[in-house]
Design a protein around this motif. Structure first.
Motif, PDB file in Angstrom:
ATOM      1  N   ALA A 135      -4.526 -33.447  29.896  1.00  0.00           N
ATOM      2  CA  ALA A 135      -3.974 -34.777  29.630  1.00  0.00           C
ATOM      3  C   ALA A 135      -5.131 -35.770  29.547  1.00  0.00           C
ATOM      4  CB  ALA A 135      -3.011 -35.178  30.742  1.00  0.00           C
ATOM      5  N   PRO A 136      -4.957 -36.883  28.799  1.00  0.00           N
ATOM      6  CA  PRO A 136      -6.064 -37.837  28.650  1.00  0.00           C
ATOM      7  C   PRO A 136      -6.597 -38.386  29.965  1.00  0.00           C
ATOM      8  CG  PRO A 136      -4.337 -38.289  27.047  1.00  0.00           C
ATOM      9  CD  PRO A 136      -3.787 -37.255  27.987  1.00  0.00           C
ATOM     10  N   LEU A 152       2.806 -32.377  13.920  1.00  0.00           N
ATOM     11  CA  LEU A 152       3.199 -31.867  15.237  1.00  0.00           C
ATOM     12  C   LEU A 152       2.330 -32.468  16.344  1.00  0.00           C
ATOM     13  CD1 LEU A 152       3.906 -28.091  14.464  1.00  0.00           C
ATOM     14  CD2 LEU A 152       5.568 -29.895  14.965  1.00  0.00           C
ATOM     15  N   TRP A 153       1.033 -32.640  16.049  1.00  0.00           N
ATOM     16  CA  TRP A 153       0.134 -33.250  17.038  1.00  0.00           C
ATOM     17  C   TRP A 153       0.528 -34.698  17.315  1.00  0.00           C
ATOM     18  CZ3 TRP A 153      -3.061 -32.340  20.812  1.00  0.00           C
ATOM     19  CH2 TRP A 153      -3.958 -33.330  21.231  1.00  0.00           C
ATOM     20  N   PHE A 154       0.802 -35.440  16.274  1.00  0.00           N
ATOM     21  CA  PHE A 154       1.216 -36.834  16.448  1.00  0.00           C
ATOM     22  C   PHE A 154       2.554 -36.911  17.196  1.00  0.00           C
ATOM     23  CE2 PHE A 154      -1.323 -38.329  12.516  1.00  0.00           C
ATOM     24  CZ  PHE A 154      -2.455 -38.486  13.310  1.00  0.00           C
ATOM     25  N   LEU A 155       3.485 -35.991  16.874  1.00  0.00           N
ATOM     26  CA  LEU A 155       4.768 -35.978  17.572  1.00  0.00           C
ATOM     27  C   LEU A 155       4.582 -35.662  19.041  1.00  0.00           C
ATOM     28  CD1 LEU A 155       7.865 -36.088  17.498  1.00  0.00           C
ATOM     29  CD2 LEU A 155       7.856 -33.634  16.884  1.00  0.00           C
ATOM     30  N   ARG A 156       3.706 -34.719  19.345  1.00  0.00           N
ATOM     31  CA  ARG A 156       3.409 -34.392  20.749  1.00  0.00           C
ATOM     32  C   ARG A 156       2.893 -35.616  21.485  1.00  0.00           C
ATOM     33  NH1 ARG A 156      -1.371 -33.604  23.314  1.00  0.00           N
ATOM     34  NH2 ARG A 156      -1.403 -32.223  25.152  1.00  0.00           N
ATOM     35  N   ASN A 157       1.936 -36.345  20.889  1.00  0.00           N
ATOM     36  CA  ASN A 157       1.386 -37.541  21.531  1.00  0.00           C
ATOM     37  C   ASN A 157       2.466 -38.582  21.768  1.00  0.00           C
ATOM     38  OD1 ASN A 157      -1.148 -36.413  21.506  1.00  0.00           O
ATOM     39  ND2 ASN A 157      -1.852 -37.523  19.696  1.00  0.00           N
ATOM     40  N   LEU A 197       5.713 -38.107  22.145  1.00  0.00           N
ATOM     41  CA  LEU A 197       6.647 -37.681  23.181  1.00  0.00           C
ATOM     42  C   LEU A 197       6.022 -37.738  24.574  1.00  0.00           C
ATOM     43  CD1 LEU A 197       8.334 -34.632  21.379  1.00  0.00           C
ATOM     44  CD2 LEU A 197       9.286 -36.927  21.741  1.00  0.00           C
ATOM     45  N   LEU A 198       4.751 -37.342  24.669  1.00  0.00           N
ATOM     46  CA  LEU A 198       4.115 -37.276  25.985  1.00  0.00           C
ATOM     47  C   LEU A 198       3.578 -38.623  26.453  1.00  0.00           C
ATOM     48  CD1 LEU A 198       2.117 -33.904  25.809  1.00  0.00           C
ATOM     49  CD2 LEU A 198       4.249 -34.369  27.033  1.00  0.00           C
ATOM     50  N   TYR A 199       2.990 -39.400  25.547  1.00  0.00           N
ATOM     51  CA  TYR A 199       2.258 -40.601  25.957  1.00  0.00           C
ATOM     52  C   TYR A 199       2.757 -41.875  25.275  1.00  0.00           C
ATOM     53  CZ  TYR A 199      -0.748 -36.644  27.017  1.00  0.00           C
ATOM     54  OH  TYR A 199      -1.229 -35.444  27.458  1.00  0.00           O
ATOM     55  N   ASP A 200       3.786 -41.725  24.439  1.00  0.00           N
ATOM     56  CA  ASP A 200       4.354 -42.856  23.697  1.00  0.00           C
ATOM     57  C   ASP A 200       3.307 -43.535  22.819  1.00  0.00           C
ATOM     58  OD1 ASP A 200       6.491 -44.430  22.901  1.00  0.00           O
ATOM     59  OD2 ASP A 200       6.032 -46.000  24.364  1.00  0.00           O
ATOM     60  N   GLN A 201       2.339 -42.758  22.369  1.00  0.00           N
ATOM     61  CA  GLN A 201       1.322 -43.238  21.449  1.00  0.00           C
ATOM     62  C   GLN A 201       1.052 -42.140  20.428  1.00  0.00           C
ATOM     63  OE1 GLN A 201      -2.271 -45.086  23.133  1.00  0.00           O
ATOM     64  NE2 GLN A 201      -1.261 -45.079  25.112  1.00  0.00           N
ATOM     65  N   ILE A 202       0.907 -42.541  19.183  1.00  0.00           N
ATOM     66  CA  ILE A 202       0.560 -41.551  18.160  1.00  0.00           C
ATOM     67  C   ILE A 202      -0.900 -41.150  18.293  1.00  0.00           C
ATOM     68  CG2 ILE A 202       0.331 -41.151  15.672  1.00  0.00           C
ATOM     69  CD1 ILE A 202       2.708 -42.974  15.254  1.00  0.00           C
ATOM     70  N   ILE A 203      -1.762 -42.153  18.447  1.00  0.00           N
ATOM     71  CA  ILE A 203      -3.190 -41.927  18.669  1.00  0.00           C
ATOM     72  C   ILE A 203      -3.493 -42.403  20.074  1.00  0.00           C
ATOM     73  CG2 ILE A 203      -5.523 -42.532  17.948  1.00  0.00           C
ATOM     74  CD1 ILE A 203      -4.497 -42.795  15.117  1.00  0.00           C
ATOM     75  N   VAL A 204      -3.819 -41.485  20.963  1.00  0.00           N
ATOM     76  CA  VAL A 204      -3.883 -41.774  22.395  1.00  0.00           C
ATOM     77  C   VAL A 204      -5.231 -42.351  22.787  1.00  0.00           C
ATOM     78  CG1 VAL A 204      -3.638 -40.796  24.704  1.00  0.00           C
ATOM     79  CG2 VAL A 204      -2.258 -39.917  22.819  1.00  0.00           C
ATOM     80  N   ASP A 205      -5.196 -43.471  23.522  1.00  0.00           N
ATOM     81  CA  ASP A 205      -6.368 -44.010  24.208  1.00  0.00           C
ATOM     82  C   ASP A 205      -7.507 -44.370  23.262  1.00  0.00           C
ATOM     83  OD1 ASP A 205      -7.520 -44.970  26.460  1.00  0.00           O
ATOM     84  OD2 ASP A 205      -8.432 -43.080  27.071  1.00  0.00           O
ATOM     85  N   TYR A 206      -7.160 -44.852  22.073  1.00  0.00           N
ATOM     86  CA  TYR A 206      -8.151 -45.407  21.141  1.00  0.00           C
ATOM     87  C   TYR A 206      -7.798 -46.873  20.948  1.00  0.00           C
ATOM     88  CZ  TYR A 206     -10.976 -41.538  19.363  1.00  0.00           C
ATOM     89  OH  TYR A 206     -11.894 -40.528  19.228  1.00  0.00           O
ATOM     90  N   PRO A 207      -8.315 -47.767  21.806  1.00  0.00           N
ATOM     91  CA  PRO A 207      -7.890 -49.172  21.750  1.00  0.00           C
ATOM     92  C   PRO A 207      -7.982 -49.806  20.368  1.00  0.00           C
ATOM     93  CG  PRO A 207      -9.223 -48.768  23.696  1.00  0.00           C
ATOM     94  CD  PRO A 207      -9.283 -47.510  22.872  1.00  0.00           C
ATOM     95  N   PRO A 208      -9.076 -49.659  19.612  1.00  0.00           N
ATOM     96  CA  PRO A 208      -9.127 -50.318  18.300  1.00  0.00           C
ATOM     97  C   PRO A 208      -8.034 -49.828  17.353  1.00  0.00           C
ATOM     98  CG  PRO A 208     -11.316 -49.670  19.013  1.00  0.00           C
ATOM     99  CD  PRO A 208     -10.355 -49.009  19.937  1.00  0.00           C
ATOM    100  N   LEU A 209      -7.882 -48.483  17.257  1.00  0.00           N
ATOM    101  CA  LEU A 209      -6.880 -47.947  16.346  1.00  0.00           C
ATOM    102  C   LEU A 209      -5.475 -48.255  16.836  1.00  0.00           C
ATOM    103  CD1 LEU A 209      -8.400 -44.477  15.415  1.00  0.00           C
ATOM    104  CD2 LEU A 209      -8.368 -46.564  14.072  1.00  0.00           C
ATOM    105  N   ALA A 210      -5.257 -48.134  18.151  1.00  0.00           N
ATOM    106  CA  ALA A 210      -3.937 -48.424  18.689  1.00  0.00           C
ATOM    107  C   ALA A 210      -3.572 -49.882  18.463  1.00  0.00           C
ATOM    108  CB  ALA A 210      -3.901 -48.080  20.183  1.00  0.00           C
TER     109      ALA A 210
END
Length: 806
Positions: A75-76, A308-313, A315-328
């Motif tokens: 996990a991140p 599938l990777w984006f869907l996993r993120n 579902l698990l973290y409520d973010q498509i791209i996890v822990d990337y502040p600029p992109l998020a």
């Protein structure tokens, strides 16, 4: 040079596969040679760079190791257990740290886990970080960690796993070069030498070789990006099937699964798709519709892993791209983010960001702390500008085929898109690094070769392009021995503890394990922003498991610090845990006089030296080691060495030729005097302010005496004081210096009536000899004394004790 849309096999070709391979090797022997040289270079860098000495390499390795040992993705916010090192100076809360790379997509790490699945990685190599890596720049060293004999050959366990993963990166880099070469064969049809040059330029970019020799996911983005570019170009230049676009989309999706910096590949695939649809439409609507749904199906299948990777993120973290502040932040509210930036600040300066990207594209080594020397970067900039002009000329040259002009324009726009994305990712964090452009390295190599070839005269086109490849090869070969190895080298151990003639003895102990034998300072004066080299001669007395920090402060005459450095010895390469009894070595430290000193100059300068345990969790809290002189005599927690003049050359020099009251030894003039009282008040202090002007270099520290004498010449009050109370001793004065000295004379409580005089003079405290004094008119004064003022005390003062009445 021309482009071709067809590559039909020769009819009747019935060669066996062995003959095909043999023939292919003969035809493409130049590419094979470039690939072999590249692998050798990658292995050379692999062995040269110490463990963990690339950006976050320890964190990248920990990601791979987590997959190997836990059989699942982390996990991140997973904390990594840090192996104990015995270093009590290393303060890590609960012996666990957060791994910033756990937020990354998993493809590189999953493949790396397969590569080292057979290696024993259960026992983690103790990782002792250098906490001073980014605190004082290069002055504190370039190494990210302390390196021990456990990293030496023969490799085992963690060390073996690291070198295997590095070699795995080299194979990935080689696969990207194959794609670059194949792309060159497409765009430089019938000119195989230019395709080979395109591969060689890509192969011999120092940053590409370095990334292929360390653990990182950038190199996988580079390789997959090169294959994506190849399939896109193939789809556009060839009458290809939907399968080719599927492969292009698959390469882009897998690259994003390696690192999000590959996202610019997706628009490239979209553009290739639009071009192919337009070509299909020219053959009729029915064909276009059939081609469209076939391509759509193929690309949909290729996108499944990424979706599938984006869907996993999500579902698990409520973010498509996890822990990337600029992109998020951009995905959440792109318009507001573009205006203000992620933290309300402005976007990056494009000029500065462009310069940084250029510098780091060619080479940002180590832990993002080592760059190519500026002269080499200037030369590379000239080459790139030359090639860019050649590419632009090609675009506007109407004699060139239209497909060639469009392809060159598309290449430039693709590189620009990737750079803009990199800059977007870096907003609020740092400048866009060149390795974030790894997905367009093959495209940049194409532009370099095409542009250079286009502008060179016909007779030297091929030699000129070959010279570019050879120059990059030589540069890449020289980086390890001339740039990397010297920066990671430990100090040379001396055979004797004796000091050199230019070194001053000290002989003090820090704790029980280290002795400072002596020192040398390379200058006796220092201006603001100037560098001072301080060489310390150390001798190890005992072994210690601790890594103590050496602290140096540049002090003024009042012990205010105006420049400091905290580092491990040997620029971080020879931490105290590596010392062995009897080791003697010289270590040079760099101090700068900071502008905070300006208002206190000129002044005496000294260097304060201490050793302590650095607390990364609370840098303000640290315990200094006790310092003792010979005979175990305690002298505190630091030693003070050196004597130099601190000045500011930007300050206007005082005006020479002013009138003076008196001249002392024709080297110091007394310019003005101010006394606090017109009359003497017994029991109180008489303050004397004197302004001196140096007319030459004195070379000695003089002491000022100020005496109150009666009519018979008997001293009734007064004292002696070093000039400026040694804040700026006269031995450091130079012609033109204007210095103020404040003197205090305490008057006795019972002062008989009568005449008095205040007399002053200067003398050398070592010899006791007074300096001769001349008045302004040139008259030599007796007893080398100057009478400042005469007083006449006519009233006898009586003092009664205070009595408190209840």
């Amino acid at each position: 040079m021309s482009f071709s849309r067809s590559d039909s096999p020769e009819p009747g070709n019935s060669k066996t596969w062995q003959e095909r391979i043999s023939g292919g090797l003969r035809i493409h022997r130049g590419a094979v040679l470039v690939g072999i040289v590249f692998l050798m270079l990658s292995f050379y860098y692999n062995l040269t760079v110490p463990l963990w000495e690339s950006d976050n390499e320890w964190a990248h390795y920990s990601y791979v190791r987590h997959i190997v040992t836990n059989r699942q993705l982390p996990a991140p916010d997973t904390l990594v257990e840090v192996a104990p090192s015995g270093d009590t100076c290393q303060v890590i809360e609960e012996n666990r740290v957060r791994n910033s790379q756990f937020r990354q997509p998993p493809l590189y790490y999953a493949l790396g886990a397969l590569a080292i699945s057979w290696v024993d990685v259960d026992e983690e190599l103790p990782w002792v970080a250098n906490p001073h890596l980014f605190t004082q720049g290069a002055r504190a060293g370039h190494n990210a960690a302390i390196h021990t004999a456990a990293e030496s050959f023969p490799y085992s366990e963690t060390t073996l796993a690291v070198h295997i993963l590095r070699f795995f990166s080299g194979l990935i880099g080689l696969s990207g070069l194959v794609a670059t070469y194949l792309t060159g064969l497409l765009v430089f049809s019938k000119q195989r030498t230019l395709a080979l040059a395109m591969m060689a330029v890509n192969a011999f970019i120092p940053q590409y070789v370095f990334s292929s020799a360390v653990i990182n996911n950038d190199i996988l983005v580079g390789a997959l990006g090169a294959w994506c570019v190849f399939f896109c170009v193939y789809a556009v230049l060839k009458d290809s099937s939907p399968l080719i676009l599927m492969l292009a989309a698959a390469m882009a999706g897998l690259a994003v699964l390696a690192k999000y910096t590959a996202l610019p590949l997706i628009p490239l695939v979209a553009v290739a798709l639009l071009v192919r649809l337009r070509q299909a439409r020219a053959r009729g609507w029915q064909h276009a519709v059939t081609y469209a749904w076939q391509v759509g199906l193929m690309i949909g299948l290729a996108a499944i892993p990424l979706l599938l990777w984006f869907l996993r993120n999500k579902l698990l973290y409520d973010q498509i791209i996890v822990d990337y502040p600029p992109l998020a932040g951009f995905l959440a509210d792109g318009q507001a983010w573009l205006v203000a930036g992620p933290d309300g600040g402005w976007l990056l300066d494009p000029v500065r960001a462009g310069e940084f990207s250029f510098m780091t594209f060619w080479g940002l080594f180590g832990n993002d702390t080592i760059a190519l020397p500026p002269p080499i970067l200037y030369l590379l900039a000239a080459v790139c500008l030359f090639a860019l002009v050649g590419a632009i000329v090609t675009i506007f040259d109407k004699h060139q085929p239209m497909d060639r002009r469009i392809l060159v324009l598309a290449a430039i726009l693709f590189v620009l898109e990737a750079w803009l994305f990199s800059a977007l990712k870096s907003v609020g964090t740092s400048e866009p690094r060149g390795r974030y452009l790894m997905s367009v390295f093959s495209t940049i190599s194409f532009l370099l070769v095409l542009g250079t070839h286009r502008l060179l005269p016909n007779r030297i086109k091929k030699p000129g392009v070959a010279a570019l490849c050879v120059a990059l090869l030589v540069l890449t070969i020289l980086v390890p021995p001339l740039l990397l190895k010297p920066l990671y080298a430990t100090p040379v151990l001396e055979g004797s503890p004796g000091l050199r003639a230019s070194e001053e003895p000290v002989y003090v102990k820090f704790g029980d394990f280290a002795e400072l034998l002596g020192y040398q300072i390379d200058s006796d004066r220092l201006d603001v922003f100037e560098k001072l080299n301080v060489t310390l001669v150390w001798r190890a007395l005992e072994e210690t498991p601790n890594n103590y920090t050496v602290g140096l402060h540049l002090l003024d005459g009042a012990n205010r610090s105006h420049g400091w450095l905290a580092t491990y010895p040997g620029r971080g390469n020879f931490a105290t845990s590596l010392w062995r009894p009897g080791d003697v070595f010289r270590d040079t430290y760099e101090l700068y006089l900071e502008p905070s000193a300006t208002e206190y100059l000129p002044s005496l300068g000294r260097v304060k030296i201490s050793m302590f345990c650095y607390n990364a969790l609370d840098p303000e809290e640290y315990d200094l080691l006790p310092v003792s002189a010979p005979g175990a005599k305690p002298i505190g927690d630091a030693v003070y060495v050196g004597r130099l003049r601190l000045a500011d050359s930007m300050v206007d020099e005082p005006i020479a030729g002013r009138e003076s009251l008196a001249s002392f030894d024709e080297s110091i003039d007394l310019e003005s005097v101010s006394l606090s009282d017109e009359t003497l008040v017994p029991g109180e202090d008489l303050l004397i302010d004197l302004v001196w002007r140096a007319t030459g270099e004195t070379g000695r520290d003089y002491t000022l005496f100020a005496h109150l004498v009666d009519l018979q010449g008997t001293q009734v009050a007064g004292n002696d004081q070093p000039l400026t109370d040694s804040y700026f001793p006269s031995g450091l004065w130079q012609a033109g210096d204007r210095v103020t000295h404040n003197h205090r004379v305490t008057l006795p409580r019972l002062l008989p009536a009568g005449p008095y005089e205040i007399r002053i003079g200067l003398y050398d405290p070592q010899s006791g000899v007074r300096l001769p004094v001349q008045e302004a008119e040139g008259e030599q004064l007796q007893n080398s004394e100057l009478i400042l003022r005469k007083y006449d005390v006519t009233t006898r003062y009586l003092f009664f004790p205070k009595v408190q009445v209840p």
